[in-house]
Design a protein around this motif. Structure first.
Motif, PDB file in Angstrom:
ATOM      1  N   ALA A  41       0.869  -1.327   0.061  1.00  0.00           N
ATOM      2  CA  ALA A  41      -0.013   0.084   0.008  1.00  0.00           C
ATOM      3  C   ALA A  41       1.028   1.211  -0.129  1.00  0.00           C
ATOM      4  O   ALA A  41       2.228   1.237   0.261  1.00  0.00           O
ATOM      5  N   GLY A  42       0.260   2.379  -0.315  1.00  0.00           N
ATOM      6  CA  GLY A  42       1.155   3.585  -0.172  1.00  0.00           C
ATOM      7  C   GLY A  42       0.419   4.642   0.727  1.00  0.00           C
ATOM      8  O   GLY A  42      -0.861   4.191   1.191  1.00  0.00           O
ATOM      9  N   THR A  43       1.285   5.546   1.456  1.00  0.00           N
ATOM     10  CA  THR A  43       0.629   6.402   2.340  1.00  0.00           C
ATOM     11  C   THR A  43      -0.236   7.395   1.620  1.00  0.00           C
ATOM     12  O   THR A  43      -1.027   8.117   2.067  1.00  0.00           O
ATOM     13  N   GLY A  44      -0.010   7.854   0.291  1.00  0.00           N
ATOM     14  CA  GLY A  44      -0.642   8.778  -0.414  1.00  0.00           C
ATOM     15  C   GLY A  44      -1.746   8.141  -1.491  1.00  0.00           C
ATOM     16  O   GLY A  44      -1.730   6.796  -1.619  1.00  0.00           O
ATOM     17  N   ASP A  45      -2.523   8.711  -1.863  1.00  0.00           N
ATOM     18  CA  ASP A  45      -3.688   8.286  -2.411  1.00  0.00           C
ATOM     19  C   ASP A  45      -3.518   8.592  -4.194  1.00  0.00           C
ATOM     20  O   ASP A  45      -4.528   8.562  -4.782  1.00  0.00           O
ATOM     21  N   TRP A  46      -2.568   9.203  -4.646  1.00  0.00           N
ATOM     22  CA  TRP A  46      -2.330   9.578  -6.159  1.00  0.00           C
ATOM     23  C   TRP A  46      -2.805   8.324  -6.984  1.00  0.00           C
ATOM     24  O   TRP A  46      -3.078   8.576  -8.179  1.00  0.00           O
ATOM     25  N   HIS A  47      -2.327   7.180  -6.770  1.00  0.00           N
ATOM     26  CA  HIS A  47      -2.198   6.266  -7.611  1.00  0.00           C
ATOM     27  C   HIS A  47      -3.210   5.023  -7.367  1.00  0.00           C
ATOM     28  O   HIS A  47      -3.009   3.751  -7.936  1.00  0.00           O
ATOM     29  N   ILE A  48      -4.218   4.900  -6.569  1.00  0.00           N
ATOM     30  CA  ILE A  48      -5.110   4.177  -6.090  1.00  0.00           C
ATOM     31  C   ILE A  48      -5.607   3.387  -7.606  1.00  0.00           C
ATOM     32  O   ILE A  48      -6.209   4.074  -8.414  1.00  0.00           O
ATOM     33  N   GLY A  49      -5.547   2.206  -7.417  1.00  0.00           N
ATOM     34  CA  GLY A  49      -6.055   1.341  -8.521  1.00  0.00           C
ATOM     35  C   GLY A  49      -5.093   1.267  -9.649  1.00  0.00           C
ATOM     36  O   GLY A  49      -5.592   0.446 -10.632  1.00  0.00           O
ATOM     37  N   ARG A  50      -4.003   1.870  -9.674  1.00  0.00           N
ATOM     38  CA  ARG A  50      -3.109   1.573 -10.928  1.00  0.00           C
ATOM     39  C   ARG A  50      -2.147   0.637 -10.524  1.00  0.00           C
ATOM     40  O   ARG A  50      -1.774   0.364  -9.423  1.00  0.00           O
ATOM     41  N   ALA A  51      -1.623  -0.170 -11.922  1.00  0.00           N
ATOM     42  CA  ALA A  51      -0.790  -0.984 -11.653  1.00  0.00           C
ATOM     43  C   ALA A  51       0.700  -0.458 -11.374  1.00  0.00           C
ATOM     44  O   ALA A  51       0.740   0.743 -11.619  1.00  0.00           O
ATOM     45  N   PRO A  52       1.624  -1.201 -11.125  1.00  0.00           N
ATOM     46  CA  PRO A  52       2.824  -0.683 -10.724  1.00  0.00           C
ATOM     47  C   PRO A  52       3.562   0.169 -12.114  1.00  0.00           C
ATOM     48  O   PRO A  52       3.167  -0.233 -13.061  1.00  0.00           O
ATOM     49  N   ASP A  53       4.285   1.013 -11.574  1.00  0.00           N
ATOM     50  CA  ASP A  53       5.051   1.871 -12.761  1.00  0.00           C
ATOM     51  C   ASP A  53       5.718   0.764 -13.672  1.00  0.00           C
ATOM     52  O   ASP A  53       6.052  -0.111 -13.365  1.00  0.00           O
ATOM     53  N   GLU A  54       5.419   1.069 -15.018  1.00  0.00           N
ATOM     54  CA  GLU A  54       6.173   0.363 -16.055  1.00  0.00           C
ATOM     55  C   GLU A  54       7.664   0.036 -15.868  1.00  0.00           C
ATOM     56  O   GLU A  54       8.125  -1.283 -16.217  1.00  0.00           O
ATOM     57  N   ARG A  55       8.632   0.877 -15.335  1.00  0.00           N
ATOM     58  CA  ARG A  55       9.855   0.580 -15.245  1.00  0.00           C
ATOM     59  C   ARG A  55       9.888  -0.167 -14.067  1.00  0.00           C
ATOM     60  O   ARG A  55      10.780  -1.133 -14.106  1.00  0.00           O
ATOM     61  N   THR A  56       9.344  -0.076 -13.097  1.00  0.00           N
ATOM     62  CA  THR A  56       9.234  -1.220 -12.107  1.00  0.00           C
ATOM     63  C   THR A  56       9.096  -2.479 -12.288  1.00  0.00           C
ATOM     64  O   THR A  56       9.592  -3.550 -12.109  1.00  0.00           O
ATOM     65  N   GLN A  57       7.982  -2.639 -13.166  1.00  0.00           N
ATOM     66  CA  GLN A  57       7.557  -3.962 -13.651  1.00  0.00           C
ATOM     67  C   GLN A  57       8.335  -4.420 -14.429  1.00  0.00           C
ATOM     68  O   GLN A  57       8.840  -5.795 -14.499  1.00  0.00           O
ATOM     69  N   HIS A  58       9.042  -3.694 -15.406  1.00  0.00           N
ATOM     70  CA  HIS A  58      10.289  -3.952 -16.370  1.00  0.00           C
ATOM     71  C   HIS A  58      11.545  -4.675 -15.807  1.00  0.00           C
ATOM     72  O   HIS A  58      11.879  -5.836 -15.912  1.00  0.00           O
ATOM     73  N   ALA A  59      11.961  -3.807 -14.704  1.00  0.00           N
ATOM     74  CA  ALA A  59      13.223  -4.307 -13.750  1.00  0.00           C
ATOM     75  C   ALA A  59      12.722  -5.477 -13.227  1.00  0.00           C
ATOM     76  O   ALA A  59      13.814  -6.497 -13.039  1.00  0.00           O
ATOM     77  N   ALA A  60      11.703  -5.670 -12.465  1.00  0.00           N
ATOM     78  CA  ALA A  60      11.409  -6.774 -11.800  1.00  0.00           C
ATOM     79  C   ALA A  60      11.089  -8.119 -12.681  1.00  0.00           C
ATOM     80  O   ALA A  60      11.630  -9.092 -12.491  1.00  0.00           O
ATOM     81  N   SER A  61      10.503  -7.785 -14.015  1.00  0.00           N
ATOM     82  CA  SER A  61      10.231  -9.188 -14.616  1.00  0.00           C
ATOM     83  C   SER A  61      11.728  -9.580 -15.338  1.00  0.00           C
ATOM     84  O   SER A  61      11.929 -10.747 -15.518  1.00  0.00           O
ATOM     85  N   LYS A  62      12.679  -8.616 -15.447  1.00  0.00           N
ATOM     86  CA  LYS A  62      14.128  -9.256 -15.822  1.00  0.00           C
ATOM     87  C   LYS A  62      14.614 -10.139 -14.669  1.00  0.00           C
ATOM     88  O   LYS A  62      15.426 -11.063 -15.183  1.00  0.00           O
ATOM     89  N   ARG A  63      14.297  -9.847 -13.625  1.00  0.00           N
ATOM     90  CA  ARG A  63      14.727 -10.935 -12.440  1.00  0.00           C
ATOM     91  C   ARG A  63      13.531 -11.914 -12.185  1.00  0.00           C
ATOM     92  O   ARG A  63      13.865 -12.548 -10.995  1.00  0.00           O
ATOM     93  N   GLY A  64      12.561 -12.169 -12.845  1.00  0.00           N
ATOM     94  CA  GLY A  64      11.786 -13.302 -12.873  1.00  0.00           C
ATOM     95  C   GLY A  64      10.523 -12.903 -11.806  1.00  0.00           C
ATOM     96  O   GLY A  64       9.876 -13.835 -11.227  1.00  0.00           O
ATOM     97  N   TYR A  65      10.198 -11.630 -11.495  1.00  0.00           N
ATOM     98  CA  TYR A  65       9.202 -11.090 -10.605  1.00  0.00           C
ATOM     99  C   TYR A  65       8.003 -10.661 -11.571  1.00  0.00           C
ATOM    100  O   TYR A  65       8.114  -9.902 -12.234  1.00  0.00           O
ATOM    101  N   LEU A  70      -0.669  -6.787  -9.629  1.00  0.00           N
ATOM    102  CA  LEU A  70      -0.795  -5.691  -8.306  1.00  0.00           C
ATOM    103  C   LEU A  70      -1.494  -4.566  -8.509  1.00  0.00           C
ATOM    104  O   LEU A  70      -1.389  -3.917  -9.685  1.00  0.00           O
ATOM    105  N   ARG A  71      -2.274  -3.911  -7.781  1.00  0.00           N
ATOM    106  CA  ARG A  71      -2.966  -2.640  -7.782  1.00  0.00           C
ATOM    107  C   ARG A  71      -2.650  -1.731  -6.493  1.00  0.00           C
ATOM    108  O   ARG A  71      -2.975  -2.222  -5.562  1.00  0.00           O
ATOM    109  N   ALA A  72      -2.543  -0.400  -6.806  1.00  0.00           N
ATOM    110  CA  ALA A  72      -2.263   0.435  -5.926  1.00  0.00           C
ATOM    111  C   ALA A  72      -3.282   0.610  -4.852  1.00  0.00           C
ATOM    112  O   ALA A  72      -4.455   0.633  -5.428  1.00  0.00           O
ATOM    113  N   ARG A  73      -3.007   0.930  -3.500  1.00  0.00           N
ATOM    114  CA  ARG A  73      -4.073   1.110  -2.624  1.00  0.00           C
ATOM    115  C   ARG A  73      -3.598   1.908  -1.485  1.00  0.00           C
ATOM    116  O   ARG A  73      -2.166   2.060  -1.311  1.00  0.00           O
ATOM    117  N   GLN A  74      -4.187   2.634  -0.714  1.00  0.00           N
ATOM    118  CA  GLN A  74      -3.695   3.451   0.277  1.00  0.00           C
ATOM    119  C   GLN A  74      -3.817   2.688   1.518  1.00  0.00           C
ATOM    120  O   GLN A  74      -4.895   1.953   1.935  1.00  0.00           O
TER     121      GLN A  74
END
Length: 159
Positions: A41-65, A70-74
């Motif tokens: 979760a996040g302490t802020g509410d700006w991204h509620i319902g959004r998928a993780p940042d594309e750069r985050t997903q890309h870096a994670a997928s290169k390592r098998g994650y 996942l969807r953002a929530r507060q």
């Protein structure tokens, strides 16, 4: 007995979903997916319902994650009674969480990297405004913290 872990950053689109995905895979690889519940979760509410940042997903997928589901929530006040561990990515998040938890919380509220086994760092830096190397640094730190957290949970369940 089930242990519940909540990872928290500011917007819940970079650091905490990375920790969520890394720890989820580590737990599954250990065959403990029925014993440990994981969320982020996040302490802020700006991204509620959004998928993780594309750069985050890309870096994670290169390592098998895989973070795609996942969807953002507060963070909510109920999280402090629902979870056993509420783990902040940095000191600002920790301050906000402790303010929300008040004196009523029985859960463990701390910095996630307090569980790191080899890193001397205690905060996971926010990679949002930086380059690709920032996302790799987040993964390095999170993998270290996740290993230490799992070891801590396992040793606590043996007692």
């Amino acid at each position: 007995m089930s242990t519940k872990v909540l990872f928290v950053c500011l917007g819940n689109i970079c650091r905490s979903p990375t920790a969520h995905g890394v720890f989820e895979k580590l737990v599954a690889d250990a065959g403990l997916q029925n014993d440990i519940y994981i969320d982020s979760a996040g302490t802020g509410d700006w991204h509620i319902g959004r998928a993780p940042d594309e750069r985050t997903q890309h870096a994670a997928s290169k390592r098998g994650y895989d973070l795609s589901n996942l969807r953002a929530r507060q963070v909510s006040s109920a999280d402090f009674s629902e979870f056993d561990y509420v783990l902040a990515m940095d000191k600002n998040n920790l301050k906000d969480l402790r303010g929300m938890a008040g004196d009523k919380s029985d859960c463990h509220v701390s910095l996630f990297l307090d569980f790191a086994e080899s890193s001397w760092k205690r905060e996971v830096p926010d990679p949002y405004y930086g380059g690709e190397d920032g996302f790799e640094t987040v993964l390095d730190l999170v993998e270290d913290g996740a290993r230490g957290l799992l070891a801590t949970i396992r040793s606590a369940s043996v007692k």
